[in-house]
Structures are given as structure tokens and as C-alpha cells.
Design an enzyme around this catalytic site. Structure first.
Site, PDB file in Angstrom:
ATOM      1  CG  HIS A  85      -1.585   1.232   1.537  1.00 42.20           C
ATOM      2  ND1 HIS A  85      -3.458   1.378   0.583  1.00 42.20           N
ATOM      3  CD2 HIS A  85      -1.284   2.507   1.841  1.00 42.20           C
ATOM      4  CE1 HIS A  85      -3.319   2.290   0.692  1.00 42.20           C
ATOM      5  NE2 HIS A  85      -3.208   3.412   1.510  1.00 42.20           N
ATOM      6  CG  ASP A 164     -12.321   4.024   4.015  1.00 42.52           C
ATOM      7  OD1 ASP A 164     -11.791   5.098   4.504  1.00 42.52           O
ATOM      8  OD2 ASP A 164     -11.753   4.452   3.409  1.00 42.52           O
ATOM      9  NE  ARG A 171     -10.786  11.160   7.593  1.00 41.22           N
ATOM     10  CZ  ARG A 171      -9.386  10.335   7.441  1.00 41.22           C
ATOM     11  NH1 ARG A 171      -9.757   8.962   6.256  1.00 41.22           N
ATOM     12  NH2 ARG A 171      -8.392  10.858   7.144  1.00 41.22           N
ATOM     13  CB  SER A 186      -8.866   5.187   6.204  1.00 38.12           C
ATOM     14  OG  SER A 186      -8.901   5.290   5.003  1.00 38.12           O
ATOM     15  CE  LYS A 190      -8.964   2.863   2.347  1.00 39.54           C
ATOM     16  NZ  LYS A 190      -8.915   3.528   1.517  1.00 39.54           N
TER      17      LYS A 190
HETATM   18  N1  URA Z   1      -5.645   7.113   1.715  1.00 41.25           N
HETATM   19  C1  URA Z   1      -6.522   6.149   2.690  1.00 41.25           C
HETATM   20  O1  URA Z   1      -7.287   5.149   1.882  1.00 41.25           O
HETATM   21  N2  URA Z   1      -7.685   6.785   3.829  1.00 41.25           N
HETATM   22  C2  URA Z   1      -6.890   8.432   4.063  1.00 41.25           C
HETATM   23  O2  URA Z   1      -7.334   8.348   5.270  1.00 41.25           O
HETATM   24  C3  URA Z   1      -5.666   8.679   3.501  1.00 41.25           C
HETATM   25  C4  URA Z   1      -5.192   8.432   1.863  1.00 41.25           C
END
Ligand code: URA
Length: 440
Positions: A85, A164, A171, A186, A190
Site C-alpha cells: 500500500h 470508510d 473527512r 481508513s 480496507k
Molecule cells: N488513503 C486512505 O485510504 N485513507 C486516508 O485517510 C488517507 C489516504
């Protein structure tokens, strides 16, 4: 009142006063919000309280758990299912290089990638430059393909962490994005739902990243690793430089071409180095190689032998993409005009405002201003100079790839780039380090 029946106002008040919320309280709040029983204005107040007061590791894990369980969770047995990621940047196309390398070495790679966010580009938008490539597979197709092909790349699905999606949108408009616990929950909600057994994080740091300083990037890396460990996932995080685009290309088709060139062993040094390192961590974490140096050697071998390129070809073919693009770049959409932006004075490149570079790409059409905008895959920038390079007056710093009708826009991009996105120095500038830190 049953043990787990709470009230909205006292919970917001509790967090506002800086007290810790329990896992049950966080779970209740998130569930109620996802079920639309808590309105946006109260969730916004809670997010701001979380943002200002912060959350400890236990609260962050509880928030992650609540968001994760708002949707479906996949699980794949075996230790060799590893994902990567990136926290997002400009010109970051490393996924297209490292995923085939890791997969060719025997790692199974389940990638649920994102679209462009703010000034940052998105892996899903970029791969869609390949005609026919399907990124909207269902979760069951995703699972099946991971088992049969070992590598699969899709976009976010509605089933994964729906909380999310709702929270992120909120947000975004309540100035609560750049909070380490909120970003951690967040991302982790995922990633955990995807079913990988280990995650390699690339935490971007600099003018084009959410985390501007090495200190804040390290804090995010630490938080992601602690949360991964709590959920019994292996994790490694690299903190990497994002003060300039990764590689030389910024856009969609041109970034894909650069990725394919890198898989052919002809990529720029920074993209090659970062992709090999991230892939090597995945190979090591999966247990394919016992040590990191051996994993790095394996990653290099996957490129030099052509096996990684073959894996990328297989990925395109398995998801309906036109594999001919690998040998014929003219099959990718690319705008016809090229205009060089040249230096107005001699010197050394000291710094780029990488966020502004990302925003200038959006203006050119290579990004979205609103959710419904379509992306022009054919426009972009090719950089000729990096931080530390010497530049003569009149030498090109980058070239704009654009359409004939965009000449005035290119003039304005040139002016803003030279005024605000580029800092030059009269004295020599050191080439910056690419990999700044590694955790744990
Ligand atoms: N990427 C994400 O998936 N969530 C965030 O809050 C910031 C970057």
C-alpha cells in the site's frame, strides 16, 4: 439501557474532553453512522474531536475493526498472500512494476487499488488507459482470479469497508483528513478486508505527500505497523521521498509506458530501485526467500529474465486488457503535442512543489476536479531534470504532453510551474535519498 446502548452526545463530549473511547463505544458509533442513524453533523463533530484529541493504539485498532466489519472480509489461507500500500503521491506507478515482480517470484498479490485522490494519481485510473482492462470485478471474481492467476488488480468495491467510503467523504469536507489515527483506520480497514496475510507500506514523505515531514511519515508508519500487528498481520513500512515525481513521467498512459519500460529493465533509477525494494520485502515476507538480500536478488532476476514482464502481460490478458500495448505503445491514448518548459536561468534544481505539479496535471485534464469528471489518459508531463541536477538557461525542465487546443493552458502551466513549483539554487544541491527510513 443495555450494556452496549450508548448516546451520541455524551460520546462526542467524552472524546472532546480528551478521554479515551472504549472499543464498544467506537463500534456502536460507527455502526449507527453507517446505518444512517447518526447524522453527518454529529459524525463531523466526533471526527473533529478524534482529530484534535488524537487516539491511542487501542482506540485506533477499535476504529479499524468497526470500519472493517462494516463490510465483507476476504481471507486467503497460506502465508504467501502479500499486498503493498502506498499512501499516494505524484508519478507513483511502482505498483505496476513491483506487483508483477513479486508475483513472478511466487507471491500472491491481491491489489484493491484506489483512484486519484486530491493531487495524487490513482493506480486504477492509470491501468484503465489500457483498452478493455476491467477493474470492476466482483469480490468473488477477485478471489477466483487470485487463486488462478496469483495477481489481480481491481478498484474499491462497495462491499469493502463501506464505513470508510462514508467517513472519507465526510473527512474530505471537514478538514479531518490529515490525522494519523484516522488515516490508519481508513487504510487498515480496507487492507485487512482484502485478506492479505502481510502488507508492505510505502509511506510517502514530502511536498507531494499527505505527510510532509520525515517525523510525521515515521509516525504514520509506526501507527500502521502497530495496527497490523494487533490484527496479526506481518508489516514492513518504507518511508520514501515524495519531494519530486517518482520516475520521469506524470500522467496516465505515459506512466504506464514508463512502468513497462522498467519491467523491460530500462526504467529510471529511482522507480527501479523503489519497485525492486518493495517487491523484495513482499518476497521476503511471503517466505519465498529467507533473507532480504536474497529476496532483492530474486526481484532483480525476475526483471532481467523477463519473467516479471510476462506476469504483467498475464495480468492484462486475465482482466481483458489489450496485451499488444506492451510491444506497441501507440495503442495507448497519448495526446499529439509536445511543449518543452525551459529554465529561465541557470542553476541547480533544489526543490519541486510536487502537490502543485499534481494539481497542474488535473488542470490539463489528467485528473478529476469533481467525482463525475472523466480522466484524459493522454495528457501528462515528462520530466528531464530531478532535484540535484544542473540546469543551463534555456534547457528543458519538463515537457507537457497535450492536445492542440490546449496551447494557452500550457502557457499558464509553464508560468505557474516556473513561479511556484520549482526552486532553483545557484550552488550545488545534493541528490536526495529515495528510501529515508524502514520500520520496524
Ligand atoms: N488513503 C486512505 O485510504 N485513507 C486516508 O485517510 C488517507 C489516504
Amino acid at each position: 439501557m443495555s450494556k452496549n446502548d450508548f448516546q451520541v452526545y455524551p460520546l462526542i463530549d467524552k472524546k472532546k474532553r480528551g478521554e479515551k473511547l472504549t472499543a464498544a463505544e467506537i463500534k456502536w458509533f460507527i455502526q449507527r453512522y453507517t446505518d444512517q442513524q447518526i447524522p453527518d453533523y454529529q459524525m463531523s463533530a466526533m471526527l473533529m474531536a478524534m482529530f484534535i484529541r488524537g487516539m491511542d493504539t487501542a482506540e485506533t485498532a477499535a476504529l479499524t475493526d468497526a470500519m472493517l466489519n462494516s463490510g465483507e472480509c476476504l481471507s486467503f489461507p497460506g502465508r504467501n498472500v502479500i499486498d503493498k500500500h502506498s499512501t499516494g503521491g505524484v508519478g507513483d506507478k511502482a505498483s505496476f512494476v513491483l506487483a508483477p515482480i513479486a508475483s513472478a517470484a511466487g507471491v500472491r498479490v491481491p491489489m484493491i487499488a484506489g483512484r486519484g485522490l486530491g493531487h495524487t494519481g490513482g493506480t486504477v485510473d492509470k491501468i484503465e488507459a489500457v483498452h478493455g482492462f476491467k477493474t470492476n470485478l466482483s469480490l468473488s471474481e477477485f478471489s477466483d482470479k487470485l487463486k488462478s492467476e496469483g495477481l489481480v488488480l481491481i478498484g474499491q468495491t462497495p462491499e469493502i469497508a463501506p464505513a470508510d467510503r462514508l467517513l472519507y467523504a465526510l473527512r474530505d469536507v471537514t478538514a479531518t483528513i490529515d490525522s494519523i489515527p484516522l488515516i490508519t483506520a481508513s487504510i487498515m480497514s480496507k487492507k485487512l478486508a482484502e485478506g492479505a496475510n502481510g502488507i508492505v507500506f510505502d509511506i510517502k514523505c514530502g511536498t507531494g505527500a499527505f505527510m510532509r515531514t520525515p517525523k510525521s511519515a515515521r509516525a504514520l508508519a509506526k501507527s500502521l505497523i502497530e495496527t497490523s500487528t494487533r490484527f496479526k498481520k506481518k508489516a514492513v513500512a518504507l518511508v520514501t521521498d515524495m519531494n519530486q515525481p517518482l520516475g520521469l513521467e506524470v500522467g496516465h498512459s505515459n506512466e504506464l509506458i514508463e512502468s513497462i519500460e522498467t519491467l523491460k529493465g530500462r526504467g529510471p533509477a529511482d522507480l527501479t530501485e523503489l519497485s525492486l525494494h518493495l517487491a523484495a520485502h513482499m518476497i521476503h515476507m511471503a517466505g519465498v526467500q529467507k533473507s532480504f538480500p536474497k529476496a532483492l536478488a530474486k526481484a532483480r532476476e525476475m526483471v532481467s529474465s523477463g519473467k516479471a514482464l510476462a506476469e504483467f502481460r498475464k495480468l492484462l490478458s486475465s482482466q481483458g486488457g489489450d496485451v499488444r500495448v506492451i510491444d506497441d505503445y501507440s495503442l495507448l491514448p497519448l495526446a499529439s503535442e509536445r511543449t518543452a518548459v525551459t529554465a529561465s536561468a541557470a542553476g541547480h534544481v533544489k526543490m519541486f512543489d510536487n502537490t502543485l505539479i499534481g494539481l497542474l496535471l488535473i488542470e490539463l485534464g489528467g485528473g478529476r476536479r469533481s467525482k463525475t469528471d472523466t480522466i484524459d489518459h493522454g495528457v501528462g508531463f515528462t520530466f528531464h531534470k530531478k532535484i540535484g541536477d544542473q540546469v543551463k538557461k534555456g534547457e528543458p525542465i519538463f515537457t507537457v504532453i497535450h492536445h492542440p487546443h490546449q496551447k494557452d493552458l500550457v502557457k499558464s502551466i509553464r508560468a505557474r510551474f516556473l513561479k511556484d513549483a520549482l526552486t532553483m539554487s545557484k550552488t550545488k544541491v545534493r541528490t536526495p535519498k529515495l528510501i529515508l527510513d524502514q520500520l520496524p
